[in-house]
Write an enzyme that holds these catalytic residues in place. Structure first.
Site, PDB file in Angstrom:
ATOM      1  N   TRP B 102     -59.981 -28.186 -54.988  1.00 57.13           N
ATOM      2  CA  TRP B 102     -60.083 -26.560 -54.952  1.00 57.13           C
ATOM      3  C   TRP B 102     -61.632 -26.425 -54.430  1.00 57.13           C
ATOM      4  CZ3 TRP B 102     -56.339 -23.787 -54.544  1.00 57.13           C
ATOM      5  CH2 TRP B 102     -54.893 -24.376 -55.075  1.00 57.13           C
ATOM      6  N   ASP B 172     -65.512 -20.528 -59.501  1.00 59.48           N
ATOM      7  CA  ASP B 172     -64.007 -20.487 -59.474  1.00 59.48           C
ATOM      8  C   ASP B 172     -63.414 -20.941 -60.828  1.00 59.48           C
ATOM      9  OD1 ASP B 172     -61.138 -20.698 -59.591  1.00 59.48           O
ATOM     10  OD2 ASP B 172     -61.162 -22.011 -57.863  1.00 59.48           O
ATOM     11  N   LYS B 196     -53.024 -19.359 -65.114  1.00 52.65           N
ATOM     12  CA  LYS B 196     -53.290 -20.535 -65.839  1.00 52.65           C
ATOM     13  C   LYS B 196     -53.190 -20.083 -67.242  1.00 52.65           C
ATOM     14  CE  LYS B 196     -54.726 -22.731 -62.074  1.00 52.65           C
ATOM     15  NZ  LYS B 196     -53.424 -23.712 -61.113  1.00 52.65           N
TER      16      LYS B 196
END
Lengths: 361, 361
Positions: B102, B172, B196
């Site tokens: 990511w 993030d 999530k």
């Protein structure tokens, strides 16, 4: 408590049958032992649903094979910016036809990314008509021509697709999408938010002709690039899975209604009933839009005495008719008659309006 | 049929209680005679819900008053691009710390908008550790320093917030958001996708320090501008109203669990149980990540013989343990242990793993 007739302009009513289906399977979807919103977008079950929803949409609109269908995020507003990013270089010109507030917003959001030319506007007349095609001042070699087939706030709708020559025609179809058949082959790109006729907010559908994806006029992030989304079948990143699922259920529902020709006929009746009630009210109610471009989806109207607005809203709500307050830009009332609004809802509204006028006239 | 223990990395499990509540009020919410997804985001009912959800989030994280909370769209991926657009000029440098896939994506999406400098990376070692802070090559006067507190694919988590000097720290937080308390005052900007720990995909939460909104480093559309969203309280355009509503229910649920310190304690137990099962399996299972930075949220593990992967997945699914397949980049298995996964789910997984190893060892 019970569900009312909901005239909201958006987020708007979802068909009862779709909501009940979503409710029944909200915790366990399709034998997956989980909610559709709890599943990976890269799993077989979601991918099958995604493919089926795209096919259903292709069937409904008869989308030609050389068009890609994208399920994206950001609302139509974000695409006001993404369209010039994807279709034009910074120093190219794009033509805009402005027939209401949403066309104005499209111009403002595009301006940082392209040379915007307003080729026609009905602003001077208060957005009550469509400038005659013969008066549009289109630019030779424009990157594209943008218009808004239905203006949600001003209640102005195009019933013919304009001929703009060689430039790709780009349309923000948000508030008229799937309300009637549309010849997709006439467009370069169509886009619209889902929260009017396709379910929940947070989803935007973009239908784009293949050749336009070859334009790569500037460096930009993949996530803003339509071609990158097309290559990944809208699974470049995590899509709004629940809104996509709901859209799929709405497409099935539309097919069950008989498709777009059938829903158009009902929409035509609904609009005719309401405009007729307004026009025959002896001036108690009025709609300012030129008759040949009155929107079938969004009907703004005013009461002859604005001090009656508050009682109209209170009494209509008590009568089970929701969200009739007009947009603050135009005042008065607005009844949105998207696909999920049944004819009976409009009959109830018209009966209420007649009774209200009798009591307050 | 019944709901299973769902170890999906995202979109991920939503707390049962939240889904049941959403199900019960899906057609009629809060006396509105309509679904929450059918209401205008500018109506009093939705605005009250929006304000309450923000306050609940502020309570949970003890967000200081000089931070704004935004409820946006696009997934974290879109914000990989929006962050440099909003915080840096084209010719400024931004530092990136890369500890997994990511972080790499964040670099790629930022590159069109800022001079990206990878100040530290654990790529050479296969993303199994965090480069020691002393080895980070930060840039003097960097526009910001970006890192990924938890890498969902590689299973690497920071348990301390790095000190990066004067540059604003940008994180993030997608896959660790609300899994434990976090000192927001240490950050310039935090952002994360909701799919999530916060409910449904299609919603991104951005928490940004006021002074950073004053940076307006380039012309851009309002819809991409954090300051414009802050000024409009995230109602600049139609937000993903249903996902926002769900997030609000998740915040209430978290408060009812005792808040973030309480959920952290459960998350700690869940992760300890699973890593212990892996480490004590005599090599049947293994996790490659350095112990001090093993993720509590995403536990990747491999079986000693990859020909056992298929039976492991089939048997675990049959045992009511879903979505254990690892990401294709690292292979093997992955168990995501977000807040909605109860301790009993991890106990069931560990029992299954023990039994599977016994039968196939």
């Amino acid at each position: 408590m019970s569900r009312a007739f909901n005239f909201s302009a958006g987020p708007a009513a979802v068909p009862d049958a779709v909501l009940r289906e979503a409710q029944a399977e909200l915790l366990e979807w399709h034998g997956e032992r989980a909610s559709v919103m709890e599943l990976s977008h890269r799993g077989a079950a979601f991918e099958a649903m995604a493919a089926e929803s795209e096919q259903d949409l292709r069937d409904l609109l008869a989308i030609p094979d050389n068009y890609r269908v994208l399920f994206l995020q950001g609302g139509a507003t974000q695409h006001f910016a993404q369209i010039p990013m994807n279709l034009a270089a910074q120093d190219q010109t794009a033509d805009y036809i402005v027939t209401g507030a949403w066309g104005q917003k499209a111009v403002a959001e595009a301006a940082p990314y392209v040379r915007v030319h307003t080729a026609a506007s009905s602003e001077a007349g208060g957005f009550r008509s469509i400038p005659p095609r013969t008066q549009w001042q289109l630019t030779d070699g424009a990157a594209y021509v943008h218009y808004t087939p239905n203006e949600t706030i001003h209640g102005v709708e195009f019933f013919e697709i304009p001929d703009v020559g060689d430039a790709p025609l780009v349309a923000d179809v948000s508030s008229m999408f799937l309300s009637r058949p549309l010849d997709v082959s006439r467009f370069g790109l169509l886009y619209g938010g889902a929260q009017k006729n396709v379910g929940a907010s947070g989803l935007v559908i973009v239908i784009v002709r293949d050749d336009l994806l070859a334009r790569q006029p500037r460096p930009m992030a993949k996530i803003l690039n339509y071609r990158a989304h097309a290559e990944q079948h809208s699974l470049l990143n995590t899509p709004p899975t629940f809104a996509w699922y709901l859209a799929g259920r709405v497409f099935k529902w539309l097919k069950a209604q008989g498709g777009l020709a059938a829903i158009e006929e009902i929409n035509r009746q609904k609009a005719a009933l309401l405009y007729s009630a307004i026009d025959s009210s002896g001036g108690f109610y009025s709609n300012p839009v030129q008759r040949d471009c009155r929107s079938r989806m969004n009907v703004p109207f005013t009461l002859h005495d604005s001090s009656l607005d508050a009682p109209f809203l209170a009494e209509s709500s008590a009568a089970g008719l929701l969200a009739l307050k007009g947009h603050k830009m135009v005042g008065g009332m607005r009844a949105s008659l998207y696909n999920a609004m049944p004819l009976d809802g409009v009959r109830a509204l018209v009966a209420f309006m007649h009774d209200f006028a009798r009591r307050h006239g």
